[in-house]
Scaffold this motif. Structure first.
Motif, mmCIF file in Angstrom:
data_model
loop_
_atom_site.group_PDB
_atom_site.id
_atom_site.type_symbol
_atom_site.label_atom_id
_atom_site.label_comp_id
_atom_site.label_asym_id
_atom_site.label_seq_id
_atom_site.Cartn_x
_atom_site.Cartn_y
_atom_site.Cartn_z
ATOM 1 N N SER A 250 -10.138 9.957 11.823
ATOM 2 C CA SER A 250 -11.296 10.352 11.006
ATOM 3 C C SER A 250 -12.606 9.886 11.604
ATOM 4 C CB SER A 250 -11.193 9.785 9.593
ATOM 5 O OG SER A 250 -10.064 10.265 8.965
ATOM 6 N N PHE A 251 -12.523 9.105 12.664
ATOM 7 C CA PHE A 251 -13.727 8.713 13.383
ATOM 8 C C PHE A 251 -13.944 9.638 14.581
ATOM 9 C CE2 PHE A 251 -15.346 5.411 16.643
ATOM 10 C CZ PHE A 251 -16.666 5.809 16.456
ATOM 11 N N PHE A 401 -12.411 -2.207 13.096
ATOM 12 C CA PHE A 401 -12.587 -1.447 11.856
ATOM 13 C C PHE A 401 -11.311 -0.726 11.452
ATOM 14 C CE2 PHE A 401 -13.817 1.769 8.853
ATOM 15 C CZ PHE A 401 -14.596 1.020 7.995
ATOM 16 N N LYS A 406 -8.958 -4.330 4.924
ATOM 17 C CA LYS A 406 -10.406 -4.142 4.964
ATOM 18 C C LYS A 406 -11.174 -5.446 5.165
ATOM 19 C CE LYS A 406 -10.576 0.204 2.488
ATOM 20 N NZ LYS A 406 -11.335 1.080 1.581
ATOM 21 N N ARG A 409 -11.990 -6.471 8.894
ATOM 22 C CA ARG A 409 -12.606 -5.457 9.761
ATOM 23 C C ARG A 409 -13.946 -5.832 10.374
ATOM 24 N NH1 ARG A 409 -11.469 0.065 6.263
ATOM 25 N NH2 ARG A 409 -9.233 0.188 6.671
ATOM 26 N N GLU B 249 -15.678 7.138 4.961
ATOM 27 C CA GLU B 249 -15.748 5.710 5.290
ATOM 28 C C GLU B 249 -15.362 5.374 6.732
ATOM 29 O OE1 GLU B 249 -14.598 2.710 2.329
ATOM 30 O OE2 GLU B 249 -12.801 2.470 3.530
ATOM 31 N N SER B 250 -14.215 5.917 7.180
ATOM 32 C CA SER B 250 -13.719 5.587 8.531
ATOM 33 C C SER B 250 -14.534 6.255 9.615
ATOM 34 C CB SER B 250 -12.263 6.019 8.696
ATOM 35 O OG SER B 250 -11.462 5.339 7.793
ATOM 36 N N PHE B 251 -15.436 7.102 9.241
ATOM 37 C CA PHE B 251 -16.352 7.706 10.203
ATOM 38 C C PHE B 251 -17.667 6.909 10.220
ATOM 39 C CE2 PHE B 251 -19.490 11.447 10.724
ATOM 40 C CZ PHE B 251 -19.649 11.200 12.067
ATOM 41 N N ILE B 253 -18.788 3.825 9.207
ATOM 42 C CA ILE B 253 -18.991 2.438 9.663
ATOM 43 C C ILE B 253 -18.786 2.321 11.180
ATOM 44 C CG2 ILE B 253 -18.499 0.001 9.224
ATOM 45 C CD1 ILE B 253 -19.281 1.231 6.629
ATOM 46 N N PRO B 254 -17.675 2.810 11.740
ATOM 47 C CA PRO B 254 -17.574 2.708 13.207
ATOM 48 C C PRO B 254 -18.684 3.482 13.912
ATOM 49 C CG PRO B 254 -15.634 3.817 12.282
ATOM 50 C CD PRO B 254 -16.431 3.326 11.136
ATOM 51 N N TYR B 255 -19.125 4.595 13.333
ATOM 52 C CA TYR B 255 -20.228 5.340 13.929
ATOM 53 C C TYR B 255 -21.480 4.453 13.998
ATOM 54 C CZ TYR B 255 -23.694 8.969 14.790
ATOM 55 O OH TYR B 255 -24.707 9.717 15.340
ATOM 56 N N GLY B 286 -16.179 -3.859 5.719
ATOM 57 C CA GLY B 286 -14.843 -3.295 5.898
ATOM 58 C C GLY B 286 -14.671 -2.011 5.112
ATOM 59 N N SER B 287 -15.685 -1.660 4.306
ATOM 60 C CA SER B 287 -15.617 -0.431 3.516
ATOM 61 C C SER B 287 -17.037 0.058 3.264
ATOM 62 C CB SER B 287 -14.941 -0.690 2.171
ATOM 63 O OG SER B 287 -15.778 -1.500 1.363
ATOM 64 N N PHE B 402 -13.605 16.400 6.315
ATOM 65 C CA PHE B 402 -13.125 15.479 5.288
ATOM 66 C C PHE B 402 -12.436 16.177 4.118
ATOM 67 C CE2 PHE B 402 -16.032 13.255 7.987
ATOM 68 C CZ PHE B 402 -15.266 12.159 8.318
#
Lengths: 422, 422
Positions: A250-251, A401, A406, A409, B249-251, B253-255, B286-287, B402
């Motif tokens: 999803s990233f 992450f 969570k 992370r 979410e998983s997109f 934060i790492p983004y 973490g979220s 999504f």
């Protein structure tokens, strides 16, 4: 003094790895054993199953004296540049006398013969390889056929160019030649299942098979030394793994959707229309597997595509990767050591020409200090040092992450985790 | 000819919206009813619960004749610029005679009085507002207190500056003044629950409460017109929703972890140290909820933080957003119409000064055509036109990934989905 150097991923470190380590020690009878290990991402273009600290602990608890991190820029490149980065790291340690690697063929002379050709690049060989590439073959295959034609091998020899460890082995020797390294190299015959074997085969199973077993909730406990099983289980229980490429799905895909051709063209490895293939596949894929299948051709292997994904995530610009592939690692990053390893460290400290980083948060200060050092000439390109190290940090921050838990992370594992000392 | 214009999100369109639409029609008795609707992301800085096509269908089945998309750049800005973009769209349609909006106070004169102050910006008022901002208040709060001091309101009046619809209403009037628009405006008293009410309150519930009910698997079927429930259910059954901010979410934060200060500084809205707060929070969160809580201060509301996240995902550079906030939308994008709406379209076609886009894939050709039009002078800035439209496309491509159903996640819904014709 004899120092044994090994190049490892330990993803995770299993019985086959331990066997290899012990055989290597029997062969060399070293005073110290050093491992260059990939960090949080591996050569298959995937996140490691658990982070580099846990994997360092496994190494130290099983007989490695000191673990250095192979900078990410090398850890996630093809066999040639992976080998170059790792061999260059061993070489820059100054004290490594012997390097041992696993080999399916266990035929050093043969591997050496090939490596010599790759190193000297006779024109005739070069012409053949270019012709094969034009036919649309992947580089490893083109090279295999070019060697076949050039050396007129009988079939049994050609097979050796298809096994992962032998392919890597050739590249190791090739890099030693390029670096004019004095390190002696030896092979140990690989036992048990193949590197790419996907199913468990008893006590000696491949790391791929073990990771698959973890993914599918199968019992893999017989495949690892007990202490490693304990370390791995502890990581899982704390929710710091397992991490799979699918965890990043999803990233990865929406991230690729935000990219433009102009941006992706600057990333290392995007040529021959791969930029368009990537953007198109990201548009159409609903999952990471679908993405890989959409990009895949005879020429572009899955591993290569996965590695390219990582290059985009880490924004690995062409010029810095190419500089890295010329000048090698710009630092020696310690992940952990035993008491014995510490002694090795104090031996080499005065002799290395690139800085040793044991406290990651000091990386800028360390650079500053060596740039102002009037007593010693360091062989460091400052921009490359910073770039390589910051890619390692970014890789860790993205990796973390995707922990299941969570609360685990947070970024900055490199700054928070102390060196593993056993 | 009377043309009623409405500004909506319909996220999703519920009984309260239908009541508002019908009351507005009673009030104006229009020949045509036009809605400017947000696309796949809304003013709260969140993805819409279902995509813009499904929401257009809801609008058309309930009495709207034609739906235009509010370009994303406006749809996800604060009340002031959201209102400006939407009012400018209504104005650029040339034929809208009356605009009706919901209001908690239903006190047009009062809202008008405030809007006049915002428009004329008397120096004394300006001085007070700057002082309040310096104290660390959010802009809406600073403005509220400044107005209070400037006009010496009794308490009951001040309350009106706290209700979402009245706040938006003031901005609508303010924008009409700025544009010197001839559109007449009217209010309808809002019934039922507040915009921000998070729990269902029977047949007339807020969209927020309905979305929460969907998230928590509660029965919300009484809150929507039957046809809308059917449309919504159909979307869910096909796996094209519900989409929540948490889905991203998983997109997100790492983004954000891949961004640097230099990159984030170029994005609209990052000032007053927000860039550092964002990067730090992304490091530690973490979220998505944890991220929002880490960035949150008295000054930065959750909605503002969520909107800023979207600006980074869509790479919304300052200069283009600011140009947009000066020149308004550069096209009239049709999402759908009824037979009656089609008639409205043929009425306005010759008179609009920005192009009507009904086939998204032609957006470049359309620009080319108007740039070479010798008969008519179009009021379009080519770079801004392309930028605004491409943000809409990107927003859709990210949104689609999504969907719960992986086979529905393809990019290009704008190019694939035909206009909704009822």
């Amino acid at each position: 003094m004899k120092v044994l150097g090994l190049i490892v991923e330990y993803n995770p470190m299993h019985n086959g790895h331990l066997y290899h380590l012990n055989e290597a020690k029997k062969l060399i009878n070293p005073d110290f054993t050093v491992a260059i290990m990939s960090g949080n991402f591996c050569q298959r273009g995937e996140p490691a199953i658990v982070n580099k600290y846990a994997r360092t602990e496994m190494a130290l608890r099983n007989g490695i004296d000191i673990v250095f991190e192979l900078p990410t820029v090398f850890a996630i490149q093809d066999a040639g540049n992976f080998a170059f980065g790792a061999i260059a790291t061993l070489d820059k340690l100054k004290f490594v006398t012997d390097f041992v690697f696993g080999s399916e063929s266990n035929d050093v002379n043969f591997l050496n013969q090939i490596a010599e050709i790759l190193y000297k690049q006779p024109q005739k060989f070069d012409t053949i390889i270019k012709r094969e590439l034009k036919k649309g073959l992947s580089y490893p295959n083109a090279r295999k056929y070019a060697l076949q034609k050039f050396l007129k091998f009988e079939n049994s020899k050609i097979e050796k160019l298809e096994k992962s460890n032998d392919i890597l082995g050739i590249e190791y020797i090739h890099s030693l030649l390029k670096l004019k390294s004095k390190i002696k190299y030896h092979t140990i015959k690989r036992i048990g299942s193949n590197y790419n074997e996907t199913e468990l085969k008893g006590k000696i199973s491949s790391a791929t098979a073990i990771r698959n077993a973890i993914k599918n909730n199968l019992n893999f406990s017989a495949t690892l030394p007990t202490i490693n099983l304990k370390i791995l289980t502890n990581e899982f229980e704390n929710g710091r793994g397992p991490v799979f490429l699918e965890s990043l799905e999803s990233f990865v895909i929406p991230y690729l959707r935000t990219l433009t051709r102009e941006k992706i063209e600057k990333i290392y490895g995007f040529k021959e229309g791969l930029d368009i293939r990537f953007l198109k596949a990201a548009s159409n894929a609903g999952s990471i597997q679908e993405f890989l299948d959409l990009v895949k051709t005879k020429r572009f292997t899955y591993s290569r595509i996965r590695r390219l994904i990582l290059y985009t995530l880490f924004n690995m610009k062409k010029e810095f990767v190419e500089l890295s592939n010329t000048y090698g690692p710009q630092y020696l990053r310690i992940l952990g050591f035993t008491k014995k390893g510490q002694k090795f460290l104090s031996n080499i400290k005065k002799h290395v020409e690139i800085p040793i980083i044991s406290t990651a948060s000091l990386y800028k200060k360390i650079l500053n200090k060596i740039m102002n050092d009037t007593e010693k000439e360091w062989k460091v390109i400052p921009e490359l040092y910073l770039w390589q190290f910051e890619i390692d940090i970014l890789a860790s921050n993205i990796y973390a992450f995707f922990y299941p838990n969570k609360s685990q992370r947070k970024s900055g594992m490199d700054f928070r985790n102390p060196i593993i000392i056993e």
